[in-house]
Design a protein around this motif. Structure first.
Motif, PDB file in Angstrom:
ATOM      1  N   VAL A 110       0.812  -1.213   0.000  1.00 33.65           N
ATOM      2  CA  VAL A 110       0.000   0.000   0.000  1.00 33.65           C
ATOM      3  C   VAL A 110       0.846   1.263   0.000  1.00 33.65           C
ATOM      4  N   GLY A 111       2.115   1.169   0.331  1.00 30.44           N
ATOM      5  CA  GLY A 111       2.976   2.330   0.276  1.00 30.44           C
ATOM      6  C   GLY A 111       2.662   3.380   1.325  1.00 30.44           C
ATOM      7  N   TYR A 112       2.741   4.656   0.909  1.00 27.41           N
ATOM      8  CA  TYR A 112       2.667   5.774   1.844  1.00 27.41           C
ATOM      9  C   TYR A 112       1.640   6.803   1.368  1.00 27.41           C
ATOM     10  N   PRO A 113       1.152   7.637   2.294  1.00 27.65           N
ATOM     11  CA  PRO A 113       0.155   8.648   1.916  1.00 27.65           C
ATOM     12  C   PRO A 113       0.593   9.545   0.765  1.00 27.65           C
ATOM     13  N   ALA A 114       1.857   9.937   0.733  1.00 27.41           N
ATOM     14  CA  ALA A 114       2.323  10.829  -0.333  1.00 27.41           C
ATOM     15  C   ALA A 114       2.191  10.179  -1.707  1.00 27.41           C
ATOM     16  N   GLN A 115       2.323   8.845  -1.764  1.00 27.77           N
ATOM     17  CA  GLN A 115       2.180   8.160  -3.051  1.00 27.77           C
ATOM     18  C   GLN A 115       0.729   8.177  -3.516  1.00 27.77           C
ATOM     19  N   ALA A 116      -0.182   8.014  -2.590  1.00 25.69           N
ATOM     20  CA  ALA A 116      -1.599   8.110  -2.945  1.00 25.69           C
ATOM     21  C   ALA A 116      -1.936   9.521  -3.409  1.00 25.69           C
ATOM     22  N   GLU A 117      -1.459  10.501  -2.667  1.00 31.15           N
ATOM     23  CA  GLU A 117      -1.734  11.894  -3.013  1.00 31.15           C
ATOM     24  C   GLU A 117      -1.148  12.260  -4.370  1.00 31.15           C
ATOM     25  N   GLY A 118      -0.013  11.661  -4.713  1.00 31.55           N
ATOM     26  CA  GLY A 118       0.609  11.930  -5.998  1.00 31.55           C
ATOM     27  C   GLY A 118      -0.206  11.448  -7.179  1.00 31.55           C
ATOM     28  N   THR A 119      -1.103  10.503  -6.922  1.00 37.49           N
ATOM     29  CA  THR A 119      -1.986  10.009  -7.979  1.00 37.49           C
ATOM     30  C   THR A 119      -3.391  10.602  -7.866  1.00 37.49           C
ATOM     31  N   GLY A 120      -3.547  11.580  -6.969  1.00 40.14           N
ATOM     32  CA  GLY A 120      -4.840  12.250  -6.834  1.00 40.14           C
ATOM     33  C   GLY A 120      -5.856  11.491  -6.019  1.00 40.14           C
ATOM     34  N   ARG A 121      -5.388  10.560  -5.176  1.00 42.10           N
ATOM     35  CA  ARG A 121      -6.313   9.768  -4.372  1.00 42.10           C
ATOM     36  C   ARG A 121      -5.996   9.913  -2.887  1.00 42.10           C
ATOM     37  N   ARG A 122      -6.945   9.478  -2.076  1.00 37.50           N
ATOM     38  CA  ARG A 122      -6.811   9.573  -0.625  1.00 37.50           C
ATOM     39  C   ARG A 122      -6.301   8.249  -0.083  1.00 37.50           C
ATOM     40  N   PHE A 123      -5.328   8.309   0.826  1.00 37.55           N
ATOM     41  CA  PHE A 123      -4.712   7.097   1.366  1.00 37.55           C
ATOM     42  C   PHE A 123      -5.708   6.266   2.168  1.00 37.55           C
ATOM     43  N   GLY A 124      -6.432   6.895   3.095  1.00 35.79           N
ATOM     44  CA  GLY A 124      -7.442   6.192   3.877  1.00 35.79           C
ATOM     45  C   GLY A 124      -6.851   5.132   4.785  1.00 35.79           C
ATOM     46  N   SER A 125      -7.651   4.118   5.078  1.00 35.04           N
ATOM     47  CA  SER A 125      -7.220   3.006   5.927  1.00 35.04           C
ATOM     48  C   SER A 125      -6.403   2.015   5.114  1.00 35.04           C
ATOM     49  N   PRO A 126      -5.137   1.752   5.494  1.00 38.23           N
ATOM     50  CA  PRO A 126      -4.337   0.783   4.734  1.00 38.23           C
ATOM     51  C   PRO A 126      -4.994  -0.589   4.624  1.00 38.23           C
ATOM     52  N   LEU A 127      -5.571  -1.063   5.720  1.00 34.33           N
ATOM     53  CA  LEU A 127      -6.202  -2.390   5.691  1.00 34.33           C
ATOM     54  C   LEU A 127      -7.375  -2.417   4.723  1.00 34.33           C
ATOM     55  N   ALA A 128      -8.239  -1.419   4.801  1.00 33.26           N
ATOM     56  CA  ALA A 128      -9.398  -1.374   3.907  1.00 33.26           C
ATOM     57  C   ALA A 128      -8.966  -1.209   2.459  1.00 33.26           C
ATOM     58  N   THR A 129      -7.931  -0.414   2.239  1.00 34.05           N
ATOM     59  CA  THR A 129      -7.445  -0.195   0.878  1.00 34.05           C
ATOM     60  C   THR A 129      -6.895  -1.472   0.272  1.00 34.05           C
ATOM     61  N   VAL A 130      -6.068  -2.175   1.034  1.00 31.93           N
ATOM     62  CA  VAL A 130      -5.487  -3.426   0.527  1.00 31.93           C
ATOM     63  C   VAL A 130      -6.570  -4.473   0.308  1.00 31.93           C
ATOM     64  N   ARG A 131      -7.503  -4.588   1.226  1.00 38.82           N
ATOM     65  CA  ARG A 131      -8.587  -5.570   1.066  1.00 38.82           C
ATOM     66  C   ARG A 131      -9.381  -5.284  -0.209  1.00 38.82           C
ATOM     67  N   ASP A 132      -9.778  -4.038  -0.390  1.00 35.31           N
ATOM     68  CA  ASP A 132     -10.562  -3.682  -1.568  1.00 35.31           C
ATOM     69  C   ASP A 132      -9.774  -3.936  -2.853  1.00 35.31           C
ATOM     70  N   TYR A 133      -8.504  -3.546  -2.858  1.00 32.90           N
ATOM     71  CA  TYR A 133      -7.660  -3.711  -4.042  1.00 32.90           C
ATOM     72  C   TYR A 133      -7.482  -5.196  -4.372  1.00 32.90           C
ATOM     73  N   ARG A 134      -7.134  -5.970  -3.353  1.00 36.91           N
ATOM     74  CA  ARG A 134      -6.903  -7.411  -3.587  1.00 36.91           C
ATOM     75  C   ARG A 134      -8.170  -8.087  -4.096  1.00 36.91           C
ATOM     76  N   GLU A 135      -9.331  -7.736  -3.561  1.00 46.08           N
ATOM     77  CA  GLU A 135     -10.569  -8.366  -4.008  1.00 46.08           C
ATOM     78  C   GLU A 135     -10.924  -7.958  -5.424  1.00 46.08           C
ATOM     79  N   ARG A 136     -10.596  -6.721  -5.816  1.00 46.80           N
ATOM     80  CA  ARG A 136     -10.924  -6.265  -7.158  1.00 46.80           C
ATOM     81  C   ARG A 136      -9.944  -6.768  -8.221  1.00 46.80           C
ATOM     82  N   MET A 137      -8.820  -7.303  -7.806  1.00 50.67           N
ATOM     83  CA  MET A 137      -7.865  -7.827  -8.785  1.00 50.67           C
ATOM     84  C   MET A 137      -8.484  -8.897  -9.671  1.00 50.67           C
ATOM     85  N   ASP A 138      -9.377  -9.683  -9.112  1.00 47.64           N
ATOM     86  CA  ASP A 138      -9.963 -10.801  -9.859  1.00 47.64           C
ATOM     87  C   ASP A 138     -11.316 -10.459 -10.479  1.00 47.64           C
ATOM     88  N   ALA A 139     -11.665  -9.180 -10.527  1.00 46.16           N
ATOM     89  CA  ALA A 139     -12.923  -8.786 -11.170  1.00 46.16           C
ATOM     90  C   ALA A 139     -12.855  -9.087 -12.666  1.00 46.16           C
TER      91      ALA A 139
END
Length: 250
Positions: A110-139
């Motif tokens: 998940v990296g760091y908040p500055a990396q999220a901000e650099g792409t125009g997104r909000r870092f938020g909760s690392p756990l929730a972000t990783v869970r959502d990302y990992r689940e959407r990989m197989d969409a």
């Protein structure tokens, strides 16, 4: 135990190396290919690379290096989830796994908040972000990604992310942690998950002992990293020399 974990343990071996890391410049592709070939010929079974959001695509880099070698396993330590959409990451990883069976490992972080901000997104909760990302990989996508299996690891330096790695991935990839953390990570993950540990600032004097300590604590594979921002060619030469040192200490 999943076949993908068993196969990865055999292919990765006890230790591998991280290509020299720099945040000031990217070595020419020819220099990277030469380094990958030298590391392979030296006997390293696995070579890893980092990712800089916006500065380097780790999967493109590994596609170049996989094509330059015949047996070496390559992994991302780690692919940054802010760098691309989850379905795109899975499609790229699956294409590498299809083209080079058994030679690609995906480490995701998940990296760091500055990396999220650099792409125009909000870092938020690392756990929730990783869970959502990992689940959407197989969409589903059109066209679908190749049906090629590859190990998926989650960068985890804390107990909650370790538990998530055990739930949603094939294992975990902590970095810069003491053997005590590795032992706890093995306990949390259980015996059926892959545990890869990255060790920064390794020297010729400390490499063998640090690898042995991490392996004794439960790591399947240890990634040796040099201090960052050194000369790329000199770093590659040091990593070549480290193989004999680590082998002598086993």
């Amino acid at each position: 135990m999943g076949n993908v974990v068993e196969a990865a343990r055999r292919a990765l071996g006890p230790a591998g190396v991280m290509l020299p890391v720099s945040f000031t410049g990217l070595p020419p592709a020819a220099a990277q290919r030469e380094a990958a070939v030298r590391l392979s010929e030296a006997g390293w079974p696995a070579v890893w690379t980092n990712e800089v959001v916006g500065g380097k695509d780790a999967l493109v880099q590994l596609a170049v290096l996989l094509a330059a070698t015949e047996r070496t396993v390559f992994g991302t330590a780690v692919a940054n989830l802010w760098a691309r959409e989850p379905q795109t990451l899975h499609a790229a990883a699956a294409q590498l796994a299809e083209a080079y069976p058994g030679r690609f490992v995906l480490g995701l972080g998940v990296g760091y908040p500055a990396q999220a901000e650099g792409t125009g997104r909000r870092f938020g909760s690392p756990l929730a972000t990783v869970r959502d990302y990992r689940e959407r990989m197989d969409a589903p996508t059109a066209p679908p990604a190749p049906e090629a299996a590859y190990p998926r690891l989650i960068a985890a330096n804390g107990p909650k992310m370790l538990a998530l790695a055990g739930e949603l991935a094939d294992g975990a990839l902590p970095a810069g942690v003491p053997p005590e953390f590795t032992a706890e990570a093995r306990r949390v993950l259980g015996p059926d998950k892959l545990l890869v540990v990255c060790l920064p600032d390794v020297t010729e004097e400390t490499a063998a002992a640090r690898v042995a300590a991490q392996r004794a604590a439960g790591a399947d594979h240890v990634v040796l990293m040099l201090p960052r921002d050194g000369d790329f060619a000199e770093g590659a030469a040091k990593l070549v020399a480290l193989h004999e040192v680590v082998e002598a200490g086993r």
